[in-house]
Design an enzyme around this catalytic site. Sequence first.
Site, PDB file in Angstrom:
ATOM      1  N   ARG A   3       0.850  -1.209   0.000  1.00 13.92           N
ATOM      2  CA  ARG A   3       0.000   0.000   0.000  1.00 13.92           C
ATOM      3  C   ARG A   3       0.886   1.260   0.000  1.00 13.92           C
ATOM      4  O   ARG A   3       0.619   2.234   0.710  1.00 13.92           O
ATOM      5  CB  ARG A   3      -0.929  -0.017   1.214  1.00 13.92           C
ATOM      6  CG  ARG A   3      -2.378   0.235   0.856  1.00 13.92           C
ATOM      7  CD  ARG A   3      -3.275   0.238   2.073  1.00 13.92           C
ATOM      8  NE  ARG A   3      -3.646  -1.078   2.537  1.00 13.92           N
ATOM      9  CZ  ARG A   3      -3.941  -1.386   3.810  1.00 13.92           C
ATOM     10  NH1 ARG A   3      -3.904  -0.474   4.751  1.00 13.92           N
ATOM     11  NH2 ARG A   3      -4.277  -2.612   4.140  1.00 13.92           N
ATOM     12  N   ARG A   7      -2.920   7.172   1.584  1.00  7.86           N
ATOM     13  CA  ARG A   7      -3.386   8.314   2.372  1.00  7.86           C
ATOM     14  C   ARG A   7      -2.344   8.940   3.296  1.00  7.86           C
ATOM     15  O   ARG A   7      -2.532  10.049   3.769  1.00  7.86           O
ATOM     16  CB  ARG A   7      -4.588   7.887   3.218  1.00  7.86           C
ATOM     17  CG  ARG A   7      -5.888   7.941   2.456  1.00  7.86           C
ATOM     18  CD  ARG A   7      -7.052   7.643   3.381  1.00  7.86           C
ATOM     19  NE  ARG A   7      -7.134   6.218   3.703  1.00  7.86           N
ATOM     20  CZ  ARG A   7      -7.928   5.704   4.637  1.00  7.86           C
ATOM     21  NH1 ARG A   7      -8.685   6.506   5.370  1.00  7.86           N
ATOM     22  NH2 ARG A   7      -7.973   4.410   4.848  1.00  7.86           N
ATOM     23  N   ARG A  16      -6.647  12.718  -4.285  1.00  2.09           N
ATOM     24  CA  ARG A  16      -7.891  12.051  -3.884  1.00  2.09           C
ATOM     25  C   ARG A  16      -9.029  13.018  -3.574  1.00  2.09           C
ATOM     26  O   ARG A  16     -10.205  12.643  -3.655  1.00  2.09           O
ATOM     27  CB  ARG A  16      -7.632  11.154  -2.666  1.00  2.09           C
ATOM     28  CG  ARG A  16      -7.409   9.700  -2.987  1.00  2.09           C
ATOM     29  CD  ARG A  16      -8.634   9.005  -3.601  1.00  2.09           C
ATOM     30  NE  ARG A  16      -9.455   8.362  -2.586  1.00  2.09           N
ATOM     31  CZ  ARG A  16     -10.678   8.707  -2.288  1.00  2.09           C
ATOM     32  NH1 ARG A  16     -11.243   9.724  -2.911  1.00  2.09           N
ATOM     33  NH2 ARG A  16     -11.356   8.070  -1.371  1.00  2.09           N
ATOM     34  N   ASP A  52      -6.978  -1.686  -6.876  1.00  2.07           N
ATOM     35  CA  ASP A  52      -7.607  -2.313  -5.721  1.00  2.07           C
ATOM     36  C   ASP A  52      -7.932  -3.751  -6.070  1.00  2.07           C
ATOM     37  O   ASP A  52      -8.252  -4.054  -7.231  1.00  2.07           O
ATOM     38  CB  ASP A  52      -8.885  -1.574  -5.334  1.00  2.07           C
ATOM     39  CG  ASP A  52      -9.423  -2.075  -4.004  1.00  2.07           C
ATOM     40  OD1 ASP A  52      -9.006  -1.520  -2.959  1.00  2.07           O
ATOM     41  OD2 ASP A  52     -10.215  -3.025  -3.990  1.00  2.07           O
ATOM     42  N   TYR A 128     -14.953 -11.382   0.277  1.00  3.12           N
ATOM     43  CA  TYR A 128     -15.673 -10.136  -0.003  1.00  3.12           C
ATOM     44  C   TYR A 128     -16.998 -10.412  -0.694  1.00  3.12           C
ATOM     45  O   TYR A 128     -18.036  -9.826  -0.361  1.00  3.12           O
ATOM     46  CB  TYR A 128     -14.815  -9.202  -0.866  1.00  3.12           C
ATOM     47  CG  TYR A 128     -13.744  -8.475  -0.090  1.00  3.12           C
ATOM     48  CD1 TYR A 128     -14.083  -7.421   0.762  1.00  3.12           C
ATOM     49  CD2 TYR A 128     -12.413  -8.836  -0.186  1.00  3.12           C
ATOM     50  CE1 TYR A 128     -13.109  -6.744   1.484  1.00  3.12           C
ATOM     51  CE2 TYR A 128     -11.427  -8.164   0.531  1.00  3.12           C
ATOM     52  CZ  TYR A 128     -11.783  -7.123   1.366  1.00  3.12           C
ATOM     53  OH  TYR A 128     -10.817  -6.456   2.080  1.00  3.12           O
TER      54      TYR A 128
END
Lengths: 326, 326
Positions: A3, A7, A16, A52, A128
């Site tokens: 990752r 952020r 973003r 993703d 998921y």
Amino acid sequence: MMRQAGRYLPEYREVRQKVSFMELCRSADLATEVSLQPFRRFDPDGVIFFSDILVPVAAMGARVEFGDGGPELPEPVRTSAAIEKLHRFDPASEVPFTGEILSRLKREVGGRAAVLGFCGAPWTLASYLVEGGASRSFAALKTMMGREPGTLRRLLDLLADVASDVLSYQLASGADAVQLFDTWAGELAAEDYREWALPAVARAIAGIRRAQAPVVLYVNGCGHLIEAMAESGADVLSIDWRVPLSDARRRAPGRGLQGNLDPGLLLGEPEEVARRTGAMLEETGGQGHVVNLGHGVLPGSRLECVEAFFDAARRPVRAAALPVTA
Amino acid sequence: MMRQAGRYLPEYREVRQKVSFMELCRSADLATEVSLQPFRRFDPDGVIFFSDILVPVAAMGARVEFGDGGPELPEPVRTSAAIEKLHRFDPASEVPFTGEILSRLKREVGGRAAVLGFCGAPWTLASYLVEGGASRSFAALKTMMGREPGTLRRLLDLLADVASDVLSYQLASGADAVQLFDTWAGELAAEDYREWALPAVARAIAGIRRAQAPVVLYVNGCGHLIEAMAESGADVLSIDWRVPLSDARRRAPGRGLQGNLDPGLLLGEPEEVARRTGAMLEETGGQGHVVNLGHGVLPGSRLECVEAFFDAARRPVRAAALPVTA
């Protein structure tokens, strides 16, 4: 660094603000830009393409929504009929932006850093799909496992084939290596991992058209699964921060290792990050070892800690305590 | 069976329709009734008093709310000033209902089943307090660990003393044994567990006024922590479903073991539950082994599966593969 774009970087947050998460994934321009942000700042050996693990799931026909609380799949897949609606697809037609991002990254950094692709492993993607999002207990998935084993098997086979297609396309587009994320497979006891997650990920790996490109397999909470992971066909095992690297080396001779600093340390002090990264390197002597975190970077990670991690990873190391091959 | 009284039982759901979760915890009548429901239905060897690990946290002065999505603490404790507002308390004055439930249970089942008390371990209670609820990354807690170690140490010491007081009161009120739940400590690498969670739980255990009553320590995701857990002072180590019991026995000689069926199996078929429970018992020969799940019962568990679990646990077993003491 797993990752690596994200952020914790102010330049990422700036991008973003203007687009949604899915728009960012689908824009070759913006996704290439954010993939390169950590490369410019920290000069790592690898550049991970921004995407993703649920991008292929959406391309299979599932509804996927990215909210602030993580991804949601408002129509969970729990029956044969629901699985029938999902389909294998041609990545070059359905997710061409992923190939475009990788080929641009190859042009930008090729020769200076490895370009890395990735995909969710079948068990984790099934989690998921069946749970409808992230889960703590995996109750819906375990219900299917216990009561509808044939249905779950069919879903896993389909997801394995999708993963093979997606990773083959990534390699053809410019990726130098690919990683399969089986983030939730550590939930399974070893007996169940061998019955369910392992055959599916082994099928995915066997199906990748890859020449000599290395395949990495990551499982979070894998302390009890090292021996089984070594049978997956992956060249490199990426392990979480709770498994000592020396322990993994003993249990998976001949396999490369990736990991495994606790990403939570990047919230703390740079000195401690440097100390722990150094200790990790002493365990393997840096041989057959891709220095990495044991899970993804957390939002709120301090830039000075990330810097300390990369600095410590570049320092020369003493000889390996344990040989790569037994 | 961990979380033995709960939503998988229709008679529990009937009681819960009438009162909130916190009202149920605080009503000696109703909490005694729901504690006895699984005893009447399955005839287990132990009756666990109905409560929640956050009951003592509320008594310390923290705001705790039980919503559908799990507990929330709307004022997370992240500073010295916030910790100063929390206080040690006298359980007989502040949570007298817990003593009342235990003494009633002792009268009802004493001699036929053990009455079991419990409390959250310091690390896990600190997780809830600092994160403000359940967490996946424990980012706030790890930030405090890295940047305000003295503050976190003070919070853990306070929580250890509270746990000692609470468990001493439970034993004085009628509990035959007590368990400390360190549900989230498996998040820590062994080095950090030894630095943070272990000293705190060892302090809690050392402070229990208990004569000979056994203390059980549960950690979820404890595969890398067995040796360290054995140094906590606990008599019995309660392990999650991913650690083979034979492995735990080798690594913690002289300690009793509790566990460790995957609770997810109770969502499946009774035959598989019987097979796996039998296999688990063969690993220990039933000696020095408290048969249990590896985590709490899940809502949606099938009554016929729970029945199969208790039936299989009662069957005679062959001699132990590995002795209890090395």
